[in-house]
Design a protein around this motif. Structure first.
Motif, PDB file in Angstrom:
ATOM      1  N   ALA A   1       0.837  -1.202   0.000  1.00  0.00           N
ATOM      2  CA  ALA A   1       0.000   0.000   0.000  1.00  0.00           C
ATOM      3  C   ALA A   1       0.866   1.244   0.000  1.00  0.00           C
ATOM      4  CB  ALA A   1      -0.942   0.006   1.199  1.00  0.00           C
ATOM      5  N   ASP A   2       0.660   2.066  -0.998  1.00  0.00           N
ATOM      6  CA  ASP A   2       1.307   3.367  -1.115  1.00  0.00           C
ATOM      7  C   ASP A   2       0.406   4.355  -0.364  1.00  0.00           C
ATOM      8  OD1 ASP A   2       2.279   5.818  -1.948  1.00  0.00           O
ATOM      9  OD2 ASP A   2       2.509   5.229  -4.052  1.00  0.00           O
ATOM     10  N   GLU A   3       0.854   4.785   0.821  1.00  0.00           N
ATOM     11  CA  GLU A   3       0.005   5.589   1.695  1.00  0.00           C
ATOM     12  C   GLU A   3       0.559   7.000   1.912  1.00  0.00           C
ATOM     13  OE1 GLU A   3      -0.938   3.447   5.272  1.00  0.00           O
ATOM     14  OE2 GLU A   3      -1.858   1.769   4.176  1.00  0.00           O
ATOM     15  N   VAL A   4       1.182   7.552   0.886  1.00  0.00           N
ATOM     16  CA  VAL A   4       1.864   8.832   1.062  1.00  0.00           C
ATOM     17  C   VAL A   4       0.899  10.002   1.251  1.00  0.00           C
ATOM     18  CG1 VAL A   4       3.814   7.998  -0.302  1.00  0.00           C
ATOM     19  CG2 VAL A   4       2.069   9.386  -1.403  1.00  0.00           C
ATOM     20  N   TYR A   5      -0.380   9.809   0.919  1.00  0.00           N
ATOM     21  CA  TYR A   5      -1.369  10.884   1.064  1.00  0.00           C
ATOM     22  C   TYR A   5      -2.255  10.671   2.290  1.00  0.00           C
ATOM     23  CZ  TYR A   5       0.052  11.919  -3.719  1.00  0.00           C
ATOM     24  OH  TYR A   5       0.797  12.214  -4.839  1.00  0.00           O
ATOM     25  N   ARG A   6      -1.782   9.908   3.264  1.00  0.00           N
ATOM     26  CA  ARG A   6      -2.588   9.510   4.416  1.00  0.00           C
ATOM     27  C   ARG A   6      -3.293  10.688   5.080  1.00  0.00           C
ATOM     28  NH1 ARG A   6       1.127   7.663   7.005  1.00  0.00           N
ATOM     29  NH2 ARG A   6       0.877   5.454   6.521  1.00  0.00           N
ATOM     30  N   GLU A   7      -2.597  11.793   5.247  1.00  0.00           N
ATOM     31  CA  GLU A   7      -3.171  12.939   5.968  1.00  0.00           C
ATOM     32  C   GLU A   7      -4.345  13.577   5.236  1.00  0.00           C
ATOM     33  OE1 GLU A   7      -0.435  12.606   9.097  1.00  0.00           O
ATOM     34  OE2 GLU A   7      -0.194  12.219   6.972  1.00  0.00           O
ATOM     35  N   PHE A   8      -4.410  13.379   3.926  1.00  0.00           N
ATOM     36  CA  PHE A   8      -5.388  14.106   3.127  1.00  0.00           C
ATOM     37  C   PHE A   8      -6.642  13.260   2.889  1.00  0.00           C
ATOM     38  CE2 PHE A   8      -1.054  15.402   1.785  1.00  0.00           C
ATOM     39  CZ  PHE A   8      -1.053  16.647   2.397  1.00  0.00           C
ATOM     40  N   ALA A   9      -7.533  13.254   3.883  1.00  0.00           N
ATOM     41  CA  ALA A   9      -8.812  12.559   3.795  1.00  0.00           C
ATOM     42  C   ALA A   9      -9.904  13.569   4.124  1.00  0.00           C
ATOM     43  CB  ALA A   9      -8.854  11.375   4.756  1.00  0.00           C
ATOM     44  N   TYR A  10     -10.966  13.588   3.315  1.00  0.00           N
ATOM     45  CA  TYR A  10     -11.940  14.674   3.381  1.00  0.00           C
ATOM     46  C   TYR A  10     -13.342  14.193   3.755  1.00  0.00           C
ATOM     47  CZ  TYR A  10      -8.106  16.399   0.455  1.00  0.00           C
ATOM     48  OH  TYR A  10      -6.880  16.699  -0.045  1.00  0.00           O
ATOM     49  N   ASP A  11     -14.191  15.172   4.032  1.00  0.00           N
ATOM     50  CA  ASP A  11     -15.631  14.949   4.245  1.00  0.00           C
ATOM     51  C   ASP A  11     -15.907  14.045   5.445  1.00  0.00           C
ATOM     52  OD1 ASP A  11     -15.928  16.433   1.895  1.00  0.00           O
ATOM     53  OD2 ASP A  11     -15.896  14.626   0.658  1.00  0.00           O
ATOM     54  N   GLY A  12     -15.074  14.149   6.473  1.00  0.00           N
ATOM     55  CA  GLY A  12     -15.291  13.352   7.669  1.00  0.00           C
ATOM     56  C   GLY A  12     -14.775  11.925   7.568  1.00  0.00           C
ATOM     57  N   ASN A  13     -14.193  11.571   6.418  1.00  0.00           N
ATOM     58  CA  ASN A  13     -13.616  10.231   6.250  1.00  0.00           C
ATOM     59  C   ASN A  13     -12.259  10.167   6.931  1.00  0.00           C
ATOM     60  OD1 ASN A  13     -15.607   8.950   4.405  1.00  0.00           O
ATOM     61  ND2 ASN A  13     -15.022  10.640   3.063  1.00  0.00           N
ATOM     62  N   THR A  14     -11.876   8.975   7.369  1.00  0.00           N
ATOM     63  CA  THR A  14     -10.562   8.767   7.957  1.00  0.00           C
ATOM     64  C   THR A  14      -9.817   7.698   7.173  1.00  0.00           C
ATOM     65  OG1 THR A  14     -11.469   7.157   9.524  1.00  0.00           O
ATOM     66  CG2 THR A  14     -11.262   9.441  10.277  1.00  0.00           C
ATOM     67  N   HIS A  15      -8.518   7.825   7.163  1.00  0.00           N
ATOM     68  CA  HIS A  15      -7.686   6.855   6.447  1.00  0.00           C
ATOM     69  C   HIS A  15      -7.520   5.602   7.289  1.00  0.00           C
ATOM     70  CE1 HIS A  15      -3.767   5.041   5.317  1.00  0.00           C
ATOM     71  NE2 HIS A  15      -4.208   5.298   4.098  1.00  0.00           N
ATOM     72  N   TYR A  16      -7.678   4.445   6.643  1.00  0.00           N
ATOM     73  CA  TYR A  16      -7.474   3.157   7.316  1.00  0.00           C
ATOM     74  C   TYR A  16      -6.305   2.451   6.637  1.00  0.00           C
ATOM     75  CZ  TYR A  16      -8.425  -1.373   9.498  1.00  0.00           C
ATOM     76  OH  TYR A  16      -8.321  -2.539  10.217  1.00  0.00           O
ATOM     77  N   SER A  17      -5.246   2.239   7.401  1.00  0.00           N
ATOM     78  CA  SER A  17      -4.019   1.671   6.849  1.00  0.00           C
ATOM     79  C   SER A  17      -4.078   0.148   6.831  1.00  0.00           C
ATOM     80  CB  SER A  17      -2.819   2.112   7.684  1.00  0.00           C
ATOM     81  OG  SER A  17      -1.640   1.432   7.290  1.00  0.00           O
ATOM     82  N   ILE A  18      -3.385  -0.452   5.867  1.00  0.00           N
ATOM     83  CA  ILE A  18      -3.249  -1.911   5.855  1.00  0.00           C
ATOM     84  C   ILE A  18      -2.510  -2.390   7.095  1.00  0.00           C
ATOM     85  CG2 ILE A  18      -3.303  -2.079   3.341  1.00  0.00           C
ATOM     86  CD1 ILE A  18      -0.217  -2.541   3.477  1.00  0.00           C
ATOM     87  N   MET A  19      -1.688  -1.502   7.703  1.00  0.00           N
ATOM     88  CA  MET A  19      -0.926  -1.880   8.885  1.00  0.00           C
ATOM     89  C   MET A  19      -1.794  -1.938  10.140  1.00  0.00           C
ATOM     90  SD  MET A  19       2.068  -2.311   7.541  1.00  0.00           S
ATOM     91  CE  MET A  19       3.177  -2.446   8.940  1.00  0.00           C
TER      92      MET A  19
END
Length: 396
Positions: free
Chosen positions: A201-219
């Motif tokens: 998973a290329d997660e370099v944009y992790r911080e940039f999540a919009y509209d109340g969504n949160t990033h969920y990492s494979i880790m």
């Protein structure tokens, strides 16, 4: 004359950078250009990172360890802990950008002629990394009509062969801006466990999540330690593209031992850039809150303006700072070049990235472009106006 390697001949041009000579000529001809083609944020780099380099007291600019300095890796591990990712510094190898991390991952887990499944459209350089590694990309197409959501898992299963070694995703996505849900990540986790594959998973944009969504990492997925490899970078997070510092993260000890051999072969990541990146980890949350607010406003402005143009279709990004727009043209490569060579509005034109290069399936995406909304809202409005006027007169 000695011949060029087959690998070199097959290496694709960057769809993002290949139009640069035409842009340079346009500037020489007196045109102003709105650059929508490349993900170079205009957001200022945190002062703390720049000052760490400016005021450092080094007397010798020496090598660091091949895996990156231990202090820096420990601080990265603390950063991940704040993001619900439990790793130690020994699970992290610092790389020269996310690009090198991807190359190390490919080299560590795949042999020549092995296969990697990637939802497309995808970051164009995945094609280049695969070619450099002798690996075959097997695409599974996500569609603009579905806002580039994860294709049905059955489509992945159809493509798995004895040569398949990994599935690669970008989350949030470049070029689509799509943010995978926790449920989608869990579906991918189940399939890689079932077929004994790696999930990269290329997660370099992790911080940039919009509209109340949160990033969920494979880790964050439990029971997947042997299967997961995460790619990360400071480039977009801190607007430090020129630092060229990234990292590869995995709890799989065999993977990390192998990646380290590749890291040792290139000696070490750049010292000054590590100093800047280590300092950047002290950036306050307020910086990201302001940046996200700015990108949401830019996204909303861009999408609203694009949808005013007849015949244009656009996916709505949930993260990152890109979108794919489908245009009423047959070939966006020709259109993008024409914009630079032959069109302007009051001396101004735009530079876009043709989206065909973000696919590996031949003939797909030829009427699409990727837009990076890394310009201020006023510039985006002007840029879309130029696009609208161009489409009125352009002939395929």
């Amino acid at each position: 004359m000695p011949s060029i390697s087959k690998k070199g001949q097959l290496m694709p041009q960057s769809p993002i950078r290949k139009l640069a000579p035409f842009a340079e000529q346009a500037v020489k001809d007196g045109k102003s250009i709105y650059y929508l083609n490349i993900g170079q944020p205009d957001i200022k780099t945190p002062k703390i990172a720049l000052e760490a380099v400016k005021f450092n007291s080094l007397e010798i600019l020496a090598y660091t360890r091949s895996e990156g300095s231990e202090d820096y890796r420990k601080k990265i591990a603390n950063y991940y802990k704040k993001n619900n990712i439990e790793v130690t510094h020994e699970d992290i190898i610092v790389t020269t950008g996310g690009s090198e991390a991807l190359l190390f991952a490919f080299g560590s887990v795949m042999d020549v002629d092995d296969e990697i499944i990637i939802p497309e459209p995808f970051y164009a350089n995945y094609n280049g990394f695969s070619t450099a590694s002798g690996v075959k990309v097997v695409p599974v197409i996500s569609k603009i009509e579905d806002n580039f959501a994860l294709p049905p898992i059955e489509e992945f299963e159809k493509l798995i062969t004895p040569k398949t070694k990994a599935i690669l995703i970008c989350n949030p996505g470049n070029p689509t801006g799509y943010l995978y849900s926790k449920e989608e990540i869990q579906k991918l986790a189940a399939i890689v466990k079932k077929h004994d594959l790696f999930l990269i998973a290329d997660e370099v944009y992790r911080e940039f999540a919009y509209d109340g969504n949160t990033h969920y990492s494979i880790m964050e997925e439990s029971g997947l330690d042997d299967n997961t490899i995460m790619i990360d970078s400071v480039s977009k997070r801190y607007s430090m593209c020129g630092a060229r510092i990234g990292c590869l993260v995995s709890r799989n000890k065999s993977v990390m031992q192998t990646v380290l051999k590749f890291a040792q072969a290139r000696l070490s990541p750049p010292t000054l850039a590590q100093i800047a990146s280590e300092a950047a980890l002290e950036t306050p949350q307020s910086y990201f809150d302001d940046v996200i607010e700015e990108y949401v406003e830019r996204r909303n402005t861009l999408i609203a303006e694009l949808l005013k143009i007849e015949g244009v279709k656009v996916g709505k990004p949930k993260g990152a700072f890109y979108c794919i727009a489908e245009l009423p043209v047959k070939n966006s490569d020709d259109f993008a070049q024409w914009l630079l060579e032959s069109f302007d509005v009051d001396g101004e034109t735009i530079m876009v990235a043709p989206a065909g290069g973000f696919y590996s399936t031949t003939g797909v995406g030829l009427n699409q472009i990727r837009i990076a909304y890394v310009l201020k809202k006023e510039s985006l409005i002007k840029a879309v106006h130029i696009l609208k006027e161009a489409l009125k007169v352009y002939k395929d």
